[in-house]
Structure formats: structure tokens, C-alpha cells
Write an enzyme that holds these catalytic residues in place. Structure first.
Site, PDB file in Angstrom:
ATOM      1  CB  SER A   1       5.565   6.955   2.433  1.00 64.54           C
ATOM      2  OG  SER A   1       4.427   6.355   3.706  1.00 64.54           O
TER       3      SER A   1
ATOM      4  N   GLY B   1       0.449  -1.456  -0.115  1.00 70.87           N
ATOM      5  CA  GLY B   1       0.185  -0.597  -0.023  1.00 70.87           C
ATOM      6  C   GLY B   1       0.589   0.920   0.264  1.00 70.87           C
ATOM      7  CB  CYS B   2       0.679   4.997  -1.357  1.00 65.97           C
ATOM      8  SG  CYS B   2      -1.391   4.962  -0.480  1.00 65.97           S
ATOM      9  CE1 TYR B   3      -0.995   8.397   4.101  1.00 65.91           C
ATOM     10  CE2 TYR B   3      -3.137   7.273   4.217  1.00 65.91           C
ATOM     11  CZ  TYR B   3      -1.840   7.961   4.285  1.00 65.91           C
ATOM     12  OH  TYR B   3      -3.557   9.157   3.985  1.00 65.91           O
TER      13      TYR B   3
END
Length: 330
Positions: free
Chosen positions: A147, A142-144
Site C-alpha cells: 500500500s 508485504g501488505c503494508y
């Protein structure tokens, strides 16, 4: 001998046949753009999430299928493609969690093929160690979590698990997907800034799993919506079991990412900015030690649609197929 040379030339020009389901969404459209310029990929099919069918996709005879589809769609479709010999890179959350019991509570459905959760390779590309070359099924992070995990995974065994791990993360509105919803409209978001999904965001168990926190360590994950179209800015607060220096952290990150072409670690005290990574496949990480080395603030920035989705999927595709990691990206 001449025939051998011709065969070798043919092998060098052979392309991997790829199909994309969910090609009209934000991440899917980025996939189409990146794959269309990839020297070793041939797009043989591209479908919206609503209009594609297994039969239509299989008729194109893809070697690899990219699924930029809703979680339950991917959970249903990916096993069928695998059974037909098609490799799958899934951009949804359908195969990211290793524990089947987490799907009803976090995703709202019973997983139809829980045995595949153990087989799926979690495709945080820089932290994979050869698994991708043998993978049939890749769960794109996922994107979060991308990061957060790029910033904190190298520090996993230094983090004090008796202290909470605090993550203050902010995303551009495209992270919510392409849907008609007043909450994500221009008039609601312009000049505004707000938190959402606290304690119930689907990426929370993925982050906990990726950091090997178990159930006892407190994880405080607070996502926010930025009044921008794209980008993720994650600020993380961690404590350490033993004091560390900025030089220690720099060395840890150098060991982790010294050979990673798409991760940039900044000097201690220099914090990254969204504008440095938006519309690029790069991640940037900054850090600053506090309280005599007992704590640190770590900042990580990515483009949510690229490093947090499509370009990371291309990295995984490249490693899966033996192509240069930055092919189609640089």
C-alpha cells in the site's frame, strides 16, 4: 501441417502445474480460490503449513510453488525447491530484504541462504520492468509495504529526505494471520481501535528499502488494527524538495500507472475508501497537495489478503509465465 496444428492447439491448452504450501491460512485460501479459476494453472497440491513436506510437494511435480508459510519455513524450504528446479513465489518476508544482517534484528533468525537475497525479485508487480519473466524466486511484498510503495515509489526522487516520511497505516485483523490470540479476538477488537508494533514492525525495513531512504531519513511508521476483517488504509505525509502542484502529481502517477490495470489513481482531492477495494485485486490512490506544494498527503487502500498478498502473487505468476496480467483476477 495437420500435426503442426494439433501441436499448436496442445500448447495453447497446456497448464502450469502449481502447488501451494500454507493453503489453509487466510492468504493461502485466497490463493487456492484464485488459482482454481485460473485458465492456465493446474493445482497439483495444496498443503497446510503444518502438514506439508518437501517430499510430498515435490512428488506432485509442480512447475511453480507458492509458499504462504511462516518466514523461517519459507527461508528453509524455498532454496530446496529451487535446487530441484521448481520456481517459487514466496508470500512470507523470507526474501524481501536485500541485506542479510537485517534478518536477525527484524525477523529473529539468521538467514540460511543469504546469497539468494540478491537473486530474489521483489514482486511489486506494477513497478517491475521485465525481471519477473526471468525469475526463479519472487519475494511477494508485504501488505503494508504494497500500500505504501505503490503510493510513494513514483515520488521517490521528489521527496525531501531531510524531512520525516510519516506513514499512518491501518489494517483489518486478518493481517495478523490465522492464530488463536486474545488480542485478536472479537471481544477485544469490536468497537476498538489501536496502534501496535511501533518501531519494531517487520514491514518497516521493507518500506525503507523500497523508498531508497537509507538510514539517515527519518521514517515514522505507525500501524494500527482496525475492527474489520480485511483491508489496509495508509495515510502518508511527505515533503518535497521543490514545490509541486496537484497537476504535477497527477502526471507523475499517470506516467507510473497509466497502463496498470489494477491500480486506480483518483482525481486530486478525492480520497479512496476501503469499501472500494475490499474483496478485489485493486489498489486505489488519492492525493492532496498542501502548503503551496511543499507537502502532500497521499492515501492508498488495498485488500490486505488480495493486493497485499494472494492476488499480487497471481499477478507475479502471470508475468513470470507470460500470461495476461489479470488472468484469474478479473
Amino acid at each position: 501441417m495437420q500435426l503442426d496444428g494439433l501441436a499448436a492447439a496442445k500448447d495453447q491448452t497446456a497448464k502450469t502445474r502449481v502447488a501451494i504450501a500454507g493453503a489453509t491460512g487466510y492468504s493461502g485460501a485466497e490463493l487456492v480460490r484464485l488459482l482454481s479459476r485460473h485458465a492456465h494453472a493446474e493445482i497439483v497440491g495444496a498443503y497446510s503449513s503444518e502438514s506439508f513436506s518437501i517430499d510430498a510437494l515435490v512428488e506432485t511435480k509442480p512447475d511453480v510453488a507458492f509458499l504462504a508459510t511462516p518466514n523461517e519455513v519459507s527461508a528453509d524450504v524455498a532454496p530446496q525447491l529451487l535446487d530441484l528446479g521448481v520456481k517459487v513465489i514466496d508470500l512470507s518476508g523470507a526474501f524481501r530484504l536485500g541485506e542479510p544482517s537485517h534478518y536477525p534484528s527484524w525477523y529473529g533468525f539468521e538467514h540460511p541462504r543469504p546469497q539468494l537475497l540478491a537473486e530474489a525479485v521483489y514482486g511489486l508487480t506494477e513497478l517491475c520492468n521485465g525481471e519477473l519473466s526471468k525469475a526463479r524466486l519472487v519475494a511477494n511484498p508485504g501488505c503494508y509495504p504494497t500500500s505504501v510503495l505503490l503510493a510513494l515509489r513514483p515520488l521517490t526522487y521528489h521527496i525531501d529526505r531531510t524531512q520525516p516520511v510519516i506513514i499512518d497505516a491501518k489494517s483489518g485483523v486478518s493481517g495478523a494471520g490465522k492464530k488463536a490470540d486474545v488480542a485478536y479476538s472479537f471481544t477485544e477488537l469490536f468497537g476498538n481501535f489501536k496502534a501496535y508494533g511501533i518501531g519494531k514492525h517487520k514491514h518497516e525495513p521493507e518500506i525503507r528499502q523500497g523508498l531508497h531512504l537509507g538510514e539517515r531519513t527519518a521514517l515514522v511508521f505507525v500501524p494500527h488494527l482496525l475492527p474489520t476483517d480485511r483491508g489496509i488504509y495508509s495515510t502518508m505525509h511527505v515533503a518535497f524538495m521543490q514545490p509541486v502542484s496537484n497537476e504535477d502529481l497527477a502526471e507523475i502517477y499517470a506516467d507510473a500507472y497509466g497502463n496498470a490495470p489494477l491500480v486506480r489513481v483518483l482525481p486530486a482531492g478525492q480520497m479512496p475508501e476501503l469499501k472500494s477495494v475490499v474483496n478485489t485485486p485493486f489498489a486505489e490512490i488519492g492525493f492532496q497537495v498542501l502548503q503551496g506544494g511543499k507537502r502532500a498527503v497521499i492515501v492508498s487502500v488495498i485488500d490486505n489478503l488480495l493486493k497485499g498478498a494472494a492476488s499480487q502473487a497471481i499477478q507475479n505468476f502471470n508475468r513470470m509465465c507470460g500470461y495476461p496480467e489479470t488472468e484469474g483476477l478479473a
